[in-house]
Enzyme design. Structure first.
Site, PDB file in Angstrom:
ATOM      1  N   CYS A  50       0.810  -1.216   0.000  1.00 51.65           N
ATOM      2  CA  CYS A  50       0.000   0.000   0.000  1.00 51.65           C
ATOM      3  C   CYS A  50       0.845   1.269   0.000  1.00 51.65           C
ATOM      4  CB  CYS A  50      -0.903  -0.010   1.229  1.00 51.65           C
ATOM      5  SG  CYS A  50      -1.708   1.565   1.571  1.00 51.65           S
ATOM      6  N   TRP A  83      -7.679  -6.289   5.505  1.00 52.05           N
ATOM      7  CA  TRP A  83      -6.325  -6.817   5.406  1.00 52.05           C
ATOM      8  C   TRP A  83      -6.162  -7.919   6.451  1.00 52.05           C
ATOM      9  CZ3 TRP A  83      -2.936  -4.884   1.740  1.00 52.05           C
ATOM     10  CH2 TRP A  83      -3.274  -3.651   1.155  1.00 52.05           C
ATOM     11  N   THR A 117      -8.570   0.356   6.697  1.00 56.38           N
ATOM     12  CA  THR A 117      -7.425   0.806   5.909  1.00 56.38           C
ATOM     13  C   THR A 117      -6.108   0.775   6.676  1.00 56.38           C
ATOM     14  OG1 THR A 117      -7.743   3.141   6.518  1.00 56.38           O
ATOM     15  CG2 THR A 117      -8.943   2.343   4.582  1.00 56.38           C
ATOM     16  N   VAL A 118      -5.034   0.647   5.914  1.00 55.77           N
ATOM     17  CA  VAL A 118      -3.678   0.798   6.435  1.00 55.77           C
ATOM     18  C   VAL A 118      -3.101   2.090   5.847  1.00 55.77           C
ATOM     19  CG1 VAL A 118      -3.203  -1.636   6.818  1.00 55.77           C
ATOM     20  CG2 VAL A 118      -2.817  -0.686   4.553  1.00 55.77           C
ATOM     21  N   TYR A 181      -5.339   6.782  -9.102  1.00 55.01           N
ATOM     22  CA  TYR A 181      -6.553   6.021  -8.781  1.00 55.01           C
ATOM     23  C   TYR A 181      -7.746   6.546  -9.574  1.00 55.01           C
ATOM     24  CZ  TYR A 181      -4.324   3.541  -4.926  1.00 55.01           C
ATOM     25  OH  TYR A 181      -3.513   2.714  -4.191  1.00 55.01           O
TER      26      TYR A 181
END
Length: 345
Positions: A50, A83, A117-118, A181
């Site tokens: 990521c 994740w 999210t990370v 993105y």
């Protein structure tokens, strides 16, 4: 569309919109928000794949915070839930005991329904998430954790440069970090064409800016460089083809390619990049873009180690500071996953 989960998003009117409703809590030196800076209390959960998490990995390395903040590594792929810690023995994070990062979010917010999210900071005693606000998180590592910085740690967010830095970082974020993105997840030709034009307008601006100075803010590395670097490292392996950001390859942009290699060869940058994991994440998780989930073998990444010539522009990479030492043994990227590395995981 399948969420990237390195920052969830959705498509409306054909245009990709990033969901930026992150948990706004901060870990501060004075503890005013209930989360005081404390060595050993928090665990930084990341995934090498990521780009947003990669920033936190680099900043933690540059500042020498490895002993103060432990790091948990998720694998490169995930399902719609979150994740997972599939790289760890038994598929569990050895410190938190979680199999999924989602467990840390639900431990604090039982009804949490946003993207998992990370990077995420997790409170080790309670095993609850503290924050996943990646934009603020790295700035706080620079400004709130100073008591635990290594000797010789660089000033990544210099006070005298902050006004200009904030403007540069905002443009890099909206037009480049998020711009790729917008190209990749565009749901219509019009949205894609507009996203493509915006991205390349910004990359042309950066190419011009970096033609005459070594780093984004001048003579030394700052957080602005960290934020741009993680997108550039993924550009040719992923964004050029997978996200259709294909006017040129990074290797065809002289200033940006030299700049990217300069940073890659700087301790704390290239030693955090795992090319096979990066490719596996994007090409497998984004099954709507790549239904076969076939992971491309190329490009050859050995060229990241070729001479860049940026020293001729002068400057001191770490300002008045020094380079970080090698990463801890258990945090090193496998040798065959770096430039010129062979195969996939």
């Amino acid at each position: 569309m399948s969420e990237d989960n390195s920052g969830s998003g959705y498509v409306t009117s054909g245009e990709f919109q990033r969901d930026t409703a992150y948990i706004p809590d901060r870990i501060t030196a004075d503890g005013s928000g209930g989360w005081p800076v404390e060595a050993g209390r928090y665990r930084l959960v990341v995934a090498r794949a990521c780009p947003w998490a990669n920033r936190a990995v680099i900043v933690r390395r540059l500042l020498g915070l490895e002993d103060a903040i432990s790091m948990g590594l998720c694998g490169p792929t995930h399902d719609e839930r979150s994740w997972t810690f599939d790289l760890d023995p038994g598929g569990r994070d050895p410190v938190l005991g979680h199999e999924r990062l989602q467990q840390a979010f639900l431990a604090r917010f039982p009804d949490y329904d946003r993207g998992i999210t990370v990077p995420a900071m997790v409170d080790v005693p309670t095993k609850q998430v503290v924050t996943n606000d990646f934009l603020q998180m790295t700035l706080d590592l620079s400004t709130e954790w100073t008591g635990f910085h290594r000797d010789g740690a660089p000033d990544l967010y210099p006070e005298k440069l902050r006004d200009e830095m904030d403007e540069v970082m905002q443009r890099v974020y909206t037009e480049v970090n998020n711009g790729v993105y917008r190209c990749g997840f565009a749901g219509s030709q019009r949205a894609y064409d507009e996203a493509y034009e915006r991205l390349w307008t910004a990359l042309d601006w950066l190419e011009e800016r970096l033609a005459g100075q070594r780093y984004l803010m001048g003579e030394s590395i700052t957080e602005a460089d960290v934020r741009l670097f993680t997108t550039l490292a993924r550009f040719d392996p992923v964004y050029h083809g997978h996200f259709k950001a294909n006017r040129q390859k990074l290797t065809e942009l002289p200033a940006l390619w030299g700049y990217a290699r300069d940073l890659f060869q700087t301790p704390g940058f290239g030693d955090t990049i795992d090319f096979p994991q990066i490719k596996e994440h994007y090409y497998v998780v984004h099954a709507d873009i790549n239904p076969t989930q076939v992971i491309p073998v190329g490009p050859d990444t050995a060229n990241w180690l070729t001479p860049h010539g940026r020293e001729e522009l002068g400057g001191r990479p770490f300002g008045d500071g020094t380079p970080p030492g090698p990463p801890p043994e258990d945090e090193r990227v496998p040798a065959d996953h770096g430039p010129g590395g062979l195969g996939h995981r």
